[in-house]
Each structure stands twice: as structure tokens, then as C-alpha cells.
Scaffold this active site. Structure first.
Site, PDB file in Angstrom:
ATOM      1  N   PRO A   2       0.830  -1.210   0.000  1.00 35.49           N
ATOM      2  CA  PRO A   2       0.000   0.000   0.000  1.00 35.49           C
ATOM      3  C   PRO A   2       0.868   1.266   0.000  1.00 35.49           C
ATOM      4  O   PRO A   2       1.876   1.333   0.689  1.00 35.49           O
ATOM      5  CB  PRO A   2      -0.806  -0.107   1.300  1.00 35.49           C
ATOM      6  CG  PRO A   2      -0.146  -1.150   2.117  1.00 35.49           C
ATOM      7  CD  PRO A   2       0.662  -2.015   1.214  1.00 35.49           C
ATOM      8  N   GLU A   3       0.483   2.217  -0.828  1.00 35.98           N
ATOM      9  CA  GLU A   3       1.184   3.498  -0.878  1.00 35.98           C
ATOM     10  C   GLU A   3       0.284   4.563  -0.265  1.00 35.98           C
ATOM     11  O   GLU A   3      -0.778   4.246   0.276  1.00 35.98           O
ATOM     12  CB  GLU A   3       1.541   3.832  -2.334  1.00 35.98           C
ATOM     13  CG  GLU A   3       2.433   2.762  -2.975  1.00 35.98           C
ATOM     14  CD  GLU A   3       2.837   3.113  -4.409  1.00 35.98           C
ATOM     15  OE1 GLU A   3       2.893   4.312  -4.742  1.00 35.98           O
ATOM     16  OE2 GLU A   3       3.077   2.183  -5.193  1.00 35.98           O
TER      17      GLU A   3
END
Ligand SMILES: [Zn+2]
Length: 282
Positions: A2-3
Site C-alpha cells: 500500500p502506498e
């Protein structure tokens, strides 16, 4: 992994569901890797505390915790012992998830922590690959790099002064900008018309301005779409994001560029893949 947009989406969902909720008790699994603070400290900080809010800092989820030291005589205790505040910091790593569930829902494999909430629900931390981290801190948590959605242009430009690394690597360096990962670096460089292998220091002021605008635009659009669901990302309610349908280069190697029809190229820079258009990016 996840960014920033995915973590922002998760943090917003948790804030909606958990703000004001009291944590009744905490269970921690026996695997040591996910725990960055001593287990007793995590339990002691979270049990019978109230969740004052949830927000994103860089790629971290910060859960603000408030504890009344003596609930029987709140006025007297507040004078002597002001509200004790702490923060529960969650980094999701590669595959970490924070899921809100009813206790009767089957416990997923690789559950490393369960917070039983007074509302009757549970908050579960699940992480098959165990790169995620849980910690509690007493100070105000700061991410190491600049926040890409808050940094002003001059400070942004300074991050790349004299840097001989490819701009793509500089964007992934969490000590410079916090929260931009492979997907959003590739997408931002495409929109800015800059090749990922260009030396960071070689970017002109006009190019830096385009890149600055592109990063903000891409991140904001991705947050609005609930993030990108590549591999198994879902938010705290188990809902997928849909920004992956708006990727212009990431994951599209060999497919025609949406602007000029040239096949999108995939290369490897410092061990990470990079996707770009040879014609649109210089
Ligand atoms: Zn193109």
C-alpha cells in the site's frame, strides 16, 4: 504494497468507524516480527483507552489514543494527571491489513493482533508476510520524509538538488518524500513527461514544476478512487479501490501508450520495475 492513497483510504475508513470507541482488551500473537514495541507496552497503552482519531502520516496509520488516568473523579484527576496521550502506529508493510469485524467472523490466518472494542466489534491486524509493524509512542509521531501533499514547491525542488540517482529512485526514497511508491512514482513521471532513469539533479525547474503538480494530481485522484487494488489490497471494510483502472503506464508493459500508441516499456532501476513511454517521456 500500500502506498499513500491506499493508506489514506484505510485511515479515513478507520477514522469513520473507530473515533470515540473504547478499546476493551488487546490480544497479541506470538510472532515477534510485527511488534516494534514491547508487547506489554502495547497492551498497557491500548487497553481501556479511547481512540481519539485515526489519520495518515506518510505511509503510517496513526491512531491517537487518550486515557483518563482516573475515571472515578475526572475533575480532580484531570488537575493532577492531565489526560495521558499516546499514539498507536501501524505500518502495513507489504501485505498488512487492519480489518473491522464481528467477533463471530472467522479469524483469518496470520492474525497478529486483535483489539476488542466496547462497541462489540474487533479490529484485527492481519499480515501474511509479516513486514508490517505495530508500535506505541508517547511523542508526536513524524514520518522521516516530506509529506507530498503538503510540501511547498521550493522545498520539493530542494529535495533533488545535487542528487545523482535516477529520479525514480529519488521518488521512492522515503527519507525525501514520504508515501510515494512504485505505482505513483511511475504514474507521476508519465504525466510530467520525465523518464524514470533521468538523474534527479538534471531536472530543470520547469520539469520539477510539472513533476510537483503531477504527484499531487495523481495522489489526489487515487485517494478519490479509494486507492489502487493490485494484488490483494482492500480497505478496512474489505472494499477494493479502483484507481488501477486509471493507471496509464504502471502494469501496462507492452500495451500501447494511451497518448501516442507506442508500447509502454518496462525497465528495472535499482531492483524495482519502472514503466514509461519512450516517446512521451524525455
Ligand atoms: Zn506515449
Amino acid at each position: 504494497m500500500p502506498e499513500l492513497p491506499e493508506v489514506e483510504t484505510i485511515a479515513r475508513g478507520l477514522a469513520r468507524n473507530l473515533t470515540g470507541v473504547v478499546i476493551e482488551s488487546v490480544w497479541l500473537g506470538s510472532k515477534p516480527e510485527p511488534l516494534k514495541s514491547p508487547p506489554a507496552e502495547i497492551v498497557g497503552t491500548l487497553e481501556r483507552a479511547r481512540i481519539a482519531g485515526v489519520r495518515r502520516v506518510g505511509k503510517h496509520i496513526v491512531v491517537d489514543i487518550s486515557r483518563d488516568s482516573n475515571r472515578r473523579s475526572p475533575v480532580a484527576s484531570r488537575r493532577k494527571n492531565p489526560k495521558q496521550e499516546a499514539q498507536w502506529i501501524v505500518h502495513l508493510g507489504m501485505t498488512g491489513r487492519l480489518l473491522i469485524a464481528q467477533p463471530e467472523h472467522e479469524l483469518p490466518k496470520h492474525t497478529h493482533a486483535i483489539l476488542r472494542l466496547r462497541s462489540g466489534r474487533e479490529l484485527r491486524f492481519v499480515d501474511p508476510r509479516r513486514f508490517g509493524r505495530l508500535a506505541v509512542v508517547r511523542h508526536n509521531f513524524q514520518a522521516p520524509g516530506s509529506e507530498p501533499l503538503d510540501v511547498d514547491f521550493e522545498s520539493f525542488a530542494k529535495l533533488f538538488h545535487g542528487r545523482k540517482t535516477p529520479i525514480k529512485s529519488a521518488l521512492l526514497n522515503q527519507g525525501l518524500l514520504s508515501g510515494v511508491g512504485n505505482i505513483y512514482a511511475d504514474e507521476s513521471l508519465f504525466r510530467a513527461g520525465i523518464r524514470p532513469r533521468r538523474r534527479a539533479a538534471s531536472l530543470t525547474r520547469a520539469e520539477l514544476q510539472r513533476l510537483y503538480a503531477a504527484i499531487q494530481q495523481v495522489l489526489k485522484e487515487a485517494i478519490a478512487a479509494g486507492g489502487s487494488s493490485v494484488s490483494d489490497y482492500v480497505d478496512s471494510n474489505g472494499d477494493a479501490g479502483f484507481f488501477q483502472f486509471q493507471h496509464r503506464v504502471y502494469g501496462r508493459a507492452g500495451d500501447p501508450c494511451l497518448v501516442c500508441r507506442t508500447p509502454v516499456k518496462r525497465i528495472v532501476i535499482a531492483g524495482r520495475s519502472a514503466h514509461y513511454c519512450r516517446k512521451c517521456q524525455r
